[in-house]
Design an enzyme around this catalytic site. Structure first.
Site, PDB file in Angstrom:
ATOM      1  N   THR A  13      69.041  18.977  26.732  1.00  0.00           N
ATOM      2  CA  THR A  13      67.389  18.524  27.510  1.00  0.00           C
ATOM      3  C   THR A  13      66.821  17.146  27.296  1.00  0.00           C
ATOM      4  O   THR A  13      67.198  16.575  26.266  1.00  0.00           O
ATOM      5  CB  THR A  13      66.589  19.831  26.720  1.00  0.00           C
ATOM      6  OG1 THR A  13      66.196  19.318  25.409  1.00  0.00           O
ATOM      7  CG2 THR A  13      67.126  21.065  26.806  1.00  0.00           C
ATOM      8  N   GLY A  14      66.320  16.816  28.088  1.00  0.00           N
ATOM      9  CA  GLY A  14      65.563  15.560  28.232  1.00  0.00           C
ATOM     10  C   GLY A  14      66.557  14.370  28.044  1.00  0.00           C
ATOM     11  O   GLY A  14      66.394  13.628  27.189  1.00  0.00           O
ATOM     12  N   SER A  15      67.453  14.411  28.946  1.00  0.00           N
ATOM     13  CA  SER A  15      68.685  13.366  28.825  1.00  0.00           C
ATOM     14  C   SER A  15      68.895  12.528  29.949  1.00  0.00           C
ATOM     15  O   SER A  15      69.826  12.006  29.965  1.00  0.00           O
ATOM     16  CB  SER A  15      70.092  14.341  28.677  1.00  0.00           C
ATOM     17  OG  SER A  15      70.002  15.425  29.623  1.00  0.00           O
ATOM     18  N   THR A  16      67.554  12.241  30.557  1.00  0.00           N
ATOM     19  CA  THR A  16      67.928  11.113  31.600  1.00  0.00           C
ATOM     20  C   THR A  16      67.559   9.821  30.940  1.00  0.00           C
ATOM     21  O   THR A  16      67.880   8.853  31.573  1.00  0.00           O
ATOM     22  CB  THR A  16      66.838  11.408  32.878  1.00  0.00           C
ATOM     23  OG1 THR A  16      65.382  11.266  32.262  1.00  0.00           O
ATOM     24  CG2 THR A  16      67.084  12.670  33.351  1.00  0.00           C
ATOM     25  N   ILE A  19      67.361   9.003  23.412  1.00  0.00           N
ATOM     26  CA  ILE A  19      68.453   9.688  22.657  1.00  0.00           C
ATOM     27  C   ILE A  19      69.223  10.621  23.450  1.00  0.00           C
ATOM     28  O   ILE A  19      70.537  10.882  23.144  1.00  0.00           O
ATOM     29  CB  ILE A  19      67.868  10.233  21.306  1.00  0.00           C
ATOM     30  CG1 ILE A  19      67.101   9.252  20.520  1.00  0.00           C
ATOM     31  CG2 ILE A  19      68.611  11.158  20.475  1.00  0.00           C
ATOM     32  CD1 ILE A  19      66.310   9.716  19.291  1.00  0.00           C
ATOM     33  N   GLY A  20      68.442  11.324  24.312  1.00  0.00           N
ATOM     34  CA  GLY A  20      69.179  12.523  24.943  1.00  0.00           C
ATOM     35  C   GLY A  20      70.320  11.964  26.112  1.00  0.00           C
ATOM     36  O   GLY A  20      71.337  12.454  25.963  1.00  0.00           O
ATOM     37  N   SER A 141      62.539  14.684  13.657  1.00  0.00           N
ATOM     38  CA  SER A 141      62.286  13.374  13.305  1.00  0.00           C
ATOM     39  C   SER A 141      61.900  13.367  12.062  1.00  0.00           C
ATOM     40  O   SER A 141      61.642  14.315  11.159  1.00  0.00           O
ATOM     41  CB  SER A 141      60.959  12.982  14.108  1.00  0.00           C
ATOM     42  OG  SER A 141      60.433  11.779  13.546  1.00  0.00           O
ATOM     43  N   TYR A 154      52.111  15.472  16.573  1.00  0.00           N
ATOM     44  CA  TYR A 154      53.594  15.389  16.826  1.00  0.00           C
ATOM     45  C   TYR A 154      54.349  15.689  15.389  1.00  0.00           C
ATOM     46  O   TYR A 154      55.554  16.352  15.649  1.00  0.00           O
ATOM     47  CB  TYR A 154      53.871  13.906  17.040  1.00  0.00           C
ATOM     48  CG  TYR A 154      55.267  13.354  17.185  1.00  0.00           C
ATOM     49  CD1 TYR A 154      56.075  13.728  18.259  1.00  0.00           C
ATOM     50  CD2 TYR A 154      55.637  12.702  16.188  1.00  0.00           C
ATOM     51  CE1 TYR A 154      57.309  13.475  18.295  1.00  0.00           C
ATOM     52  CE2 TYR A 154      57.220  12.361  16.291  1.00  0.00           C
ATOM     53  CZ  TYR A 154      57.884  12.771  17.111  1.00  0.00           C
ATOM     54  OH  TYR A 154      59.200  12.343  17.233  1.00  0.00           O
TER      55      TYR A 154
END
Length: 263
Positions: A13-16, A19-20, A141, A154
């Site tokens: 997920t969130g790989s555009t 880190i993803g 994190s 966060y």
């Protein structure tokens, strides 16, 4: 050492970007068939095109949709009903003084950073258990342990991820499915680069600005610089391989030594 992922399917997920993206790239290099996730088809298509240029023979599929809501997760799972590897990477961050963080901010951060992984794990992990093999990794994190005063909301979500990750590992124990979390330190992603540019002005040297940021804000760092996304991705990719079959329920640091505890 068996690090071959040929025949395995993965969703990051969130790989555009960030880190993803780096994780998607590493998994593809090991032979996995990778679903690249982002909120818009344009960004996903662009990321896949770039990944195909960087990984010869890499296999990728688009997984378009926001994972910040139950509806978005349901749509994503409907189009991708089975994966062997789930990387819960999607997340947001925003420096904001505690007394200015409103209820809506707390809820938004919890939905994106925590509930996305809860919902996707609930959807995919049972199938992994049935098949007797699977990998779930939460990208947390060092802020999960070292709560940053500049963005407490966060840090709270990252601590929650550690609890969910360990609890899920306990739930699927003995099944052949492993569940772990990875704790990156400050990493030079696109979002962090924008933040550093805002600190140093246009044309700022990001490497030097990053070192200054570490010296002032994370002085316990042992590498004395920002990590690179690929350095985090290497750890994540290893956890997804057969070689890491005895590592589960763990929180592994790629924090550059920021956290001073020895456990």
């Amino acid at each position: 050492m068996d690090i071959d992922l040929t025949g395995k399917s993965a969703l990051v997920t969130g790989s555009t970007g960030g880190i993803g993206y780096a994780v998607a790239k590493e998994l593809a290099k090991l032979g996995a068939y990778v679903a690249v996730n982002g909120r818009t088809a344009e960004r996903v298509d662009a990321a896949i095109a770039q990944l195909k240029e960087e990984v010869a023979g890499g296999q990728f599929i688009a997984g378009v949709g926001s994972v910040s809501s139950a509806e978005g997760v349901a749509d994503l799972v409907a189009g991708l009903p089975k994966v062997d590897i789930l990387i819960n990477n999607a997340g947001i961050f925003e420096p904001k003084p505690f007394f200015e963080i409103e209820d809506g901010d707390w809820q938004r951060f919890f939905d994106v950073n925590v509930m996305s992984g809860v919902r996707l794990s609930r959807a995919y992990a049972p199938g992994m258990v049935e098949r007797g093999w699977g990998r779930v990794v939460f990208i947390a994190s060092e802020s999960a342990i070292n709560i940053p005063s500049e963005m407490v909301h966060y840090g709270m979500t990252k601590t929650a991820q550690l609890a969910v990750s360990r609890g899920l590992a306990e739930t699927v124990g003995g099944s052949g499915v492993t569940v772990n979390s990875v704790l990156p330190g400050p990493t030079l992603t696109e979002g962090v680069a924008d933040f550093l540019k805002s600190m140093g002005g246009a044309g700022a040297d990001l490497e030097e600005t990053g070192k200054s940021f570490i010296a002032e804000n994370r002085p316990t760092s042992l590498i004395k610089r920002l990590a690179r996304p690929e350095e985090v991705a290497s750890m994540v990719a290893y956890l997804c391989t057969p070689a890491a079959s005895a590592t589960t329920g763990a929180a592994l640091r790629v924090d550059g030594g920021v956290l001073r505890g020895i456990a």
